[in-house]
Design an enzyme around this catalytic site. Structure first.
Site: not given
Ligand code: GDP
Ligand code: MN
Length: 383
Positions: A101, A190
């Site tokens: 992530y 993101e």
């Protein structure tokens, strides 16, 4: 403004962040054609402005064009958390060894961009932050000094990424993501998951990209990515009319002038047991045109049972606002009860004008509290 995954990936690609090749499709037939062109296994991905598509069944692998067509047929029209899928992104399927992530967003508290990186990706990042906070490397970037390469190294080492080849690729992606973030005036970039393939290639498998609305004027290419069909219909109407509008989930429609006054109106409605359905900020204006536009937006919301005008005249004059309200009511027919609280410059004149000419569903109150009580009561009567 939120971008679709495929649009975010277009921007990623522009800044050199590796993504898979893909095509957009709005029909099952287009999905088949896309799968044929791409060849091999593909992934069919619902394009909606919300996350959790995988869990909702909006992400499906397909090993043939036939299959891609069938999966697209399943996914198109699907409702994912209130968002209807109207297009799918067909992408060459990736083999996944590991999921990481990576994101950069604004930390409003620190007034700095904040990077977050963890090797525990693919899942909800909130969950990682809660259950395994040490696994989440967080780093602020001084916006004046800008991003420095050692910061990417710090992120990578802190998150415990050990493979040198992976490190190298992630370091480059961190730098490029910051470049994309700044150059696009983004609020959020993101990548979840950032994957490592069995061949050791690191790439962005998903994208969440939010651009600051106030900066869109200098990114016409991104502004054009806006899907006019997406999002709340009232918010769209408000945008078209240039009205500042926020949708909430109660039953009182609120019109005020100035953000501070509007915010305190929300509090007072809550204090007297009501719930705001939405609010419009008229800003410094109060002319008939602005009032008509705001009333149109507010009354388009079926949840509204009663409307509260809360106007404090400073530069705005009470008599002008009253004229605006009366003119607006003449032009549009509104059956909902409307409560008006006018104070400040020329408030007495304004109130007198309303008392004289107002229709029976318009109520004038002197104080904010009494106006809030009255509007909540009127809304309850209609239930
Ligand atoms: P989200 O659920 O909206 O966050 O959508 P993502 O694009 O992140 O996809 C969700 C999950 O689907 C990923 O975490 C992967 O596990 C899986 N997925 C997505 N694309 C591929 C792919 O190309 N190959 C494989 N094997 N899995 C994929
Ligand atoms: Mn994702």
């Amino acid at each position: 403004m939120d971008l679709y995954e495929y649009q975010g990936k277009q921007l990623f690609a522009r800044f050199g962040i590796p993504v898979s090749e893909g095509r957009l499709a709005t029909t099952p037939e287009e999905a088949r054609a896309a799968a044929e062109e791409l060849g091999g296994q593909v992934v069919v991905k619902a394009q909606v402005l919300t996350g959790g598509r995988g869990k909702a069944g909006g992400i499906q692998l397909a090993d043939s064009p036939d299959n891609a067509e069938a999966r697209a047929r399943d996914i198109l029209g699907m409702d994912i958390r209130g968002h209807v899928v109207r297009s799918v992104w067909i992408e060459k399927a990736s083999d996944i060894e590991r999921e990481y992530y990576l994101s950069v967003t604004f930390d409003r508290g620190e007034k700095k961009p904040l990077f977050m990186f963890t090797t525990k990706g693919g899942v909800d990042i909130e969950e990682v932050a809660e259950t395994d906070p040490d696994a989440l490397a967080r780093l602020h970037i001084d916006p004046l000094a800008g991003f420095q390469p050692f910061q990417a190294r710090w992120l990578v080492f802190t998150a415990g990424l050990e493979d040198p080849d992976e490190q190298k690729q992630v370091l480059a992606i961190v730098a490029k993501l910051y470049e994309a973030f700044v150059a696009s005036d983004a609020m959020l970039c993101e990548i979840n998951p950032l994957v490592v393939t069995p061949a050791g290639e690191v790439k962005a498998l998903d994208s969440k990209f939010t651009v600051d609305d106030n900066a869109l004027y200098r990114h016409t290419d991104i502004a054009e990515m806006r899907d006019p069909e997406a999002g709340d219909p009232q918010e769209r109407l408000a945008r078209e009319k240039g009205v500042t509008y926020v949708k909430l989930d109660g039953e009182i429609g609120i019109l005020g002038n100035g953000a501070g006054l509007v915010m305190s109106t929300l509090d007072v409605i809550d204090q007297v047991g009501g719930r705001p359905a939405n609010f419009c900020d008229l800003g410094g204006g109060g002319d008939a045109e602005g009032v008509v536009d705001a009333l149109e937006v507010i009354t388009a919301d079926a949840q509204v049972e009663a409307i509260l005008f809360n106007i404090f005249g400073g530069i705005t004059r009470g008599d002008e606002v009253a004229r605006g309200i009366l003119e607006a009511l003449e032009r549009m027919s509104i059956d909902l009860p409307i409560v008006v609280r006018l104070d400040g410059t020329n408030a007495a004149e304004g109130r007198a004008m309303l008392a004289e000419a107002a229709p029976p569903n318009l109520y004038v109150e002197e104080t904010m509290l009494s106006a809030a009580e009255r509007v909540v009561e009127l809304a309850k009567e209609r239930r």
